[in-house]
Structures are given as C-alpha cells and as structure tokens.
Design an enzyme around this catalytic site. Structure first.
Site, PDB file in Angstrom:
ATOM      1  N   GLY A 258       0.849  -1.213  -0.089  1.00  0.00           N
ATOM      2  CA  GLY A 258      -0.092  -0.083   0.098  1.00  0.00           C
ATOM      3  C   GLY A 258       0.832   1.276   0.155  1.00  0.00           C
ATOM      4  N   CYS A 259       0.341   2.306   0.453  1.00  0.00           N
ATOM      5  CA  CYS A 259       1.245   3.640   0.506  1.00  0.00           C
ATOM      6  C   CYS A 259       2.502   3.337   1.177  1.00  0.00           C
ATOM      7  CB  CYS A 259       0.485   4.541   1.544  1.00  0.00           C
ATOM      8  SG  CYS A 259       1.187   6.028   1.787  1.00  0.00           S
ATOM      9  N   PHE A 260       3.490   3.845   0.691  1.00  0.00           N
ATOM     10  CA  PHE A 260       5.029   3.433   0.999  1.00  0.00           C
ATOM     11  C   PHE A 260       5.420   4.401   2.084  1.00  0.00           C
ATOM     12  CE2 PHE A 260       6.131   5.892  -3.142  1.00  0.00           C
ATOM     13  CZ  PHE A 260       5.776   6.983  -2.896  1.00  0.00           C
ATOM     14  N   TRP A 261       4.715   5.601   2.434  1.00  0.00           N
ATOM     15  CA  TRP A 261       4.896   6.197   3.724  1.00  0.00           C
ATOM     16  C   TRP A 261       4.613   5.279   4.876  1.00  0.00           C
ATOM     17  CZ3 TRP A 261       0.914  10.648   2.866  1.00  0.00           C
ATOM     18  CH2 TRP A 261       1.491  11.599   1.937  1.00  0.00           C
ATOM     19  N   CYS A 262       3.636   4.483   4.904  1.00  0.00           N
ATOM     20  CA  CYS A 262       3.339   3.612   5.922  1.00  0.00           C
ATOM     21  C   CYS A 262       4.249   2.324   6.141  1.00  0.00           C
ATOM     22  CB  CYS A 262       1.940   3.084   6.066  1.00  0.00           C
ATOM     23  SG  CYS A 262       0.827   4.471   6.241  1.00  0.00           S
TER      24      CYS A 262
END
Length: 170
Positions: free
Chosen positions: A9-13
C-alpha cells in the site's frame, strides 16, 4: 549488503516498521514493476503504469536475516486484499514481495504458505511474489515522509484503517 523490496500500500506507512532495526542500512520509497521509465508519483498514482509503490531496504543479512524482514512485512498488510491496501485502492497499492535472488524467492514463498496454513485469515492470501525489476526512487518529498510531515502522516495513517486492521488481525 542485500536489497529487499516490499509493496504494502502507501509507501509512507511501510517505512517505519523497518526503521532502526539492527543491520538495516537504508529504506527508500519508490516504484517497481511497471512499464514507464522514471515514473513520477503523479503517473504511478493513476494506476495505469503497472508500478507498485514500494520500499526498498538495504540490509545486512548476517545481522538482520531476510526471514526476519518477512516477519515484519506481513503484519503491515492485509494479505487477503488484492485490490489495494486499506484506503488506498488500485493496482499500484497491491501487496507484493519482490525477490532479488532465488533464496529470497524460496523464503518468500515458504513464508506466504506458512501464513496461509496458519488459518489466521478466512480468505486466501493473495500477496504477489515477483522478481525484482528496475527500481525508481520516489521524489524527495516522499522520502522519510513521516519525519518531514508528522502531523499529516499520523492523520493519514489513522484515517487509512491500517492500524485498526493490524490491531485486530495481527
């Protein structure tokens, strides 16, 4: 040093679970798996380039083995959701493990099978296990996003439902 590449999913997380672990020497957000050279975030987020949002981890396997990275990876995802992760929908957010050598491939396959056999989930495990391809580093503002924009990161992560899922399923 070796590389490990994970989509969840979102690479930030996907950065924070791997930070500050012994033997991890770098975590870079980026894109892998698509057909466009040097894609931008604006291109990837459309879901039409074939890229996944990924984190690429440089690690020292004698200190932090690949199997341990896999143990950290799985609980960051919903491995039964092949349409994206949490609030992030589309093929660019699908969960995947990109292997860099045959040993990683075998460990990833065994790890996925062990999770499937565990009975933890009622639905099939759909996380892709794919050969690593060209890695394109994401724009600077995506690197260490949680440190540069802690308020927005925390709000986005909370709204995503990721932590609620992790708490109730892992």
């Amino acid at each position: 040093m070796e590389k490990a590449t994970f989509a969840g999913g979102c690479f930030w997380c996907m950065v924070t679970p791997f930070e500050e672990q012994p033997g991890i020497h770098g975590i870079v957000s980026g894109y892998m798996g698509g057909t466009v050279e040097n894609p931008t975030y604006e291109q990837v987020k459309t879901g039409t380039t074939g890229h996944y949002e990924v984190v690429q981890i440089t690690f020292e396997p004698d200190v932090f083995p690949y199997a341990r990275l896999l143990e950290l990876y799985w609980p960051q995802t919903d491995p039964t959701d092949g349409e994206g992760q949490f609030q992030d929908r589309g093929p660019q957010y699908k969960p995947a493990i990109f292997f860099h050598n045959e040993e990683q491939q075998q460990e990833a396959l065994a790890s996925r099978q062990a999770l499937a056999d565990s009975g933890r989930f009622d639905k099939p495990i759909v996380t892709d296990i794919l050969p690593a391809q060209d890695f394109y580093e994401a724009e600077d503002y995506h690197q260490d996003y949680h440190k540069k924009n802690p308020k927005h990161y925390k709000e986005d992560r909370e709204q995503s439902g990721r932590d609620a899922f992790i708490d109730s399923n892992w």
